[in-house]
Scaffold this motif. Structure first.
Motif, PDB file in Angstrom:
ATOM      1  N   ARG A  47     -57.105  18.357  41.106  1.00 25.40           N
ATOM      2  CA  ARG A  47     -58.359  18.724  40.458  1.00 25.40           C
ATOM      3  C   ARG A  47     -58.601  17.793  39.269  1.00 25.40           C
ATOM      4  O   ARG A  47     -57.658  17.341  38.625  1.00 25.40           O
ATOM      5  N   THR A  48     -59.852  17.525  38.977  1.00 18.24           N
ATOM      6  CA  THR A  48     -60.190  16.645  37.864  1.00 18.24           C
ATOM      7  C   THR A  48     -61.250  17.291  36.969  1.00 18.24           C
ATOM      8  O   THR A  48     -61.950  18.217  37.385  1.00 18.24           O
ATOM      9  N   GLY A  49     -61.341  16.762  35.755  1.00 15.85           N
ATOM     10  CA  GLY A  49     -62.342  17.256  34.817  1.00 15.85           C
ATOM     11  C   GLY A  49     -62.152  18.708  34.449  1.00 15.85           C
ATOM     12  O   GLY A  49     -63.132  19.461  34.345  1.00 15.85           O
ATOM     13  N   CYS A  60     -62.643  23.434  36.789  1.00 16.32           N
ATOM     14  CA  CYS A  60     -62.551  21.992  37.013  1.00 16.32           C
ATOM     15  C   CYS A  60     -63.852  21.464  37.585  1.00 16.32           C
ATOM     16  O   CYS A  60     -64.578  22.160  38.300  1.00 16.32           O
ATOM     17  N   ALA A  61     -64.128  20.201  37.297  1.00 16.67           N
ATOM     18  CA  ALA A  61     -65.347  19.568  37.793  1.00 16.67           C
ATOM     19  C   ALA A  61     -65.251  19.258  39.279  1.00 16.67           C
ATOM     20  O   ALA A  61     -66.257  19.297  39.989  1.00 16.67           O
ATOM     21  N   PRO A  79     -64.549  22.234  48.415  1.00 21.52           N
ATOM     22  CA  PRO A  79     -64.906  20.845  48.717  1.00 21.52           C
ATOM     23  C   PRO A  79     -65.995  20.329  47.760  1.00 21.52           C
ATOM     24  O   PRO A  79     -66.799  21.132  47.266  1.00 21.52           O
ATOM     25  N   PRO A  80     -66.006  19.018  47.567  1.00 16.72           N
ATOM     26  CA  PRO A  80     -65.153  17.999  48.176  1.00 16.72           C
ATOM     27  C   PRO A  80     -63.799  17.866  47.481  1.00 16.72           C
ATOM     28  O   PRO A  80     -63.711  17.962  46.261  1.00 16.72           O
ATOM     29  N   THR A 140     -72.357  14.485  41.242  1.00 14.82           N
ATOM     30  CA  THR A 140     -72.420  13.715  39.999  1.00 14.82           C
ATOM     31  C   THR A 140     -72.070  14.575  38.792  1.00 14.82           C
ATOM     32  O   THR A 140     -72.221  15.800  38.804  1.00 14.82           O
ATOM     33  N   GLY A 141     -71.577  13.905  37.751  1.00 12.06           N
ATOM     34  CA  GLY A 141     -71.260  14.539  36.476  1.00 12.06           C
ATOM     35  C   GLY A 141     -71.643  13.615  35.346  1.00 12.06           C
ATOM     36  O   GLY A 141     -72.363  12.621  35.557  1.00 12.06           O
ATOM     37  N   SER A 142     -71.137  13.884  34.181  1.00 11.03           N
ATOM     38  CA  SER A 142     -71.471  13.065  33.017  1.00 11.03           C
ATOM     39  C   SER A 142     -70.968  11.639  33.150  1.00 11.03           C
ATOM     40  O   SER A 142     -71.499  10.725  32.512  1.00 11.03           O
ATOM     41  N   ASP A 143     -69.947  11.436  34.000  1.00  7.78           N
ATOM     42  CA  ASP A 143     -69.390  10.098  34.204  1.00  7.78           C
ATOM     43  C   ASP A 143     -69.904   9.440  35.478  1.00  7.78           C
ATOM     44  O   ASP A 143     -69.297   8.489  35.975  1.00  7.78           O
ATOM     45  N   GLY A 144     -71.003   9.936  36.018  1.00  7.49           N
ATOM     46  CA  GLY A 144     -71.550   9.366  37.252  1.00  7.49           C
ATOM     47  C   GLY A 144     -71.079  10.131  38.470  1.00  7.49           C
ATOM     48  O   GLY A 144     -70.940  11.355  38.437  1.00  7.49           O
ATOM     49  N   VAL A 145     -70.804   9.420  39.562  1.00  9.40           N
ATOM     50  CA  VAL A 145     -70.366  10.061  40.799  1.00  9.40           C
ATOM     51  C   VAL A 145     -68.905  10.471  40.642  1.00  9.40           C
ATOM     52  O   VAL A 145     -68.038   9.634  40.402  1.00  9.40           O
ATOM     53  N   ILE A 146     -68.627  11.762  40.761  1.00 11.71           N
ATOM     54  CA  ILE A 146     -67.268  12.269  40.548  1.00 11.71           C
ATOM     55  C   ILE A 146     -66.614  12.746  41.841  1.00 11.71           C
ATOM     56  O   ILE A 146     -65.407  13.016  41.868  1.00 11.71           O
ATOM     57  N   ALA A 147     -67.386  12.849  42.916  1.00 12.12           N
ATOM     58  CA  ALA A 147     -66.829  13.266  44.207  1.00 12.12           C
ATOM     59  C   ALA A 147     -67.828  12.933  45.298  1.00 12.12           C
ATOM     60  O   ALA A 147     -69.015  12.695  45.025  1.00 12.12           O
ATOM     61  N   CYS A 148     -67.328  12.914  46.544  1.00  8.70           N
ATOM     62  CA  CYS A 148     -68.168  12.583  47.701  1.00  8.70           C
ATOM     63  C   CYS A 148     -67.996  13.661  48.760  1.00  8.70           C
ATOM     64  O   CYS A 148     -66.888  13.871  49.277  1.00  8.70           O
ATOM     65  N   LYS A 149     -69.051  14.373  49.077  1.00  8.64           N
ATOM     66  CA  LYS A 149     -68.996  15.431  50.072  1.00  8.64           C
ATOM     67  C   LYS A 149     -68.781  14.866  51.467  1.00  8.64           C
ATOM     68  O   LYS A 149     -69.156  13.728  51.768  1.00  8.64           O
TER      69      LYS A 149
END
Length: 205
Positions: A47-49, A60-61, A79-80, A140-149
């Motif tokens: 998990r991230t963010g 988590c983000a 997911p993702p 997307t999040g504050s840092d741009g694309v954070i995951a891909c479905k």
């Protein structure tokens, strides 16, 4: 190389007891050991963010498990999420592991064996698939694309989910979307019937 903290989660399959830890924090360059029973089937993911809000709820983000805690307590990843899937067999049987993008991608992952005999390879998804992710699959999040479905998660259609009339390998074949995952991480599963990527472990003990 980017340095960031991840919060691995674990899930035991088949309604069996969960591991002694079902989630923990792992800072950059750190290591942690988790002991599994034999036999054991389950998955790990990162998990991230993640953070804890003012009420004490942890979230988590990406790859959130919804427990409200660092431990996932039997919940799987939303997911993702990039998944490491492991099947440990009893009595000296061959164990298996793989990296799966069937539920989408959130971060690069690799899995390998130690103390084994035979030709045991590393299964890996080393690329940042988010860079190649088409707009319709992006999270997307504050840092741009954070995951891909995955296309299944994004569109919920049989040709992407291998369901209904497409529930057999002959009727559920690679799509333009799964081929994006395949091109970025050819060793990882890219869709449900991408069945040639399982790596076997032959244990020395």
């Amino acid at each position: 190389m980017l340095s960031y903290t991840v919060w691995p989660g674990t899930l035991t399959a088949d309604q069996q007891p969960q591991l002694s830890t079902t989630g923990f924090e792992l800072v950059s360059q750190a290591t942690s050991s988790v002991i599994t029973p034999v036999p054991w089937t389950g998955r790990f993911w990162g998990r991230t963010g993640c953070s804890t809000d003012a009420s004490g709820r942890f979230s988590c983000a990406t790859a959130e498990c919804g427990s409200g805690q660092v431990t996932c307590n039997g919940n799987g990843a939303v997911p993702p999420a990039t998944l490491v899937e492991i099947n440990i067999l009893p009595n000296g049987g061959q164990d298996f592991y793989d990296v799966s993008l069937v539920d989408g991608f959130n971060l690069p992952v690799s899995v390998s064996s130690q103390g084994s005999t035979g030709d045991c390879q590393t299964s890996t998804c080393p690329a940042n698939v988010n860079v190649a992710c088409p707009a319709e699959l992006q999270v997307t999040g504050s840092d741009g694309v954070i995951a891909c479905k995955s296309a299944c998660t994004a569109f919920n259609q049989p040709q992407y989910c291998c369901t209904g009339p497409n529930d057999q390998p002959s009727t559920c074949t690679p799509t333009n979307y799964s081929q994006i995952f395949e091109s970025q991480c050819p060793q990882a599963y890219s869709y449900a019937y991408d069945d040639i990527k399982i790596i076997k472990i032959i244990r020395a003990s």
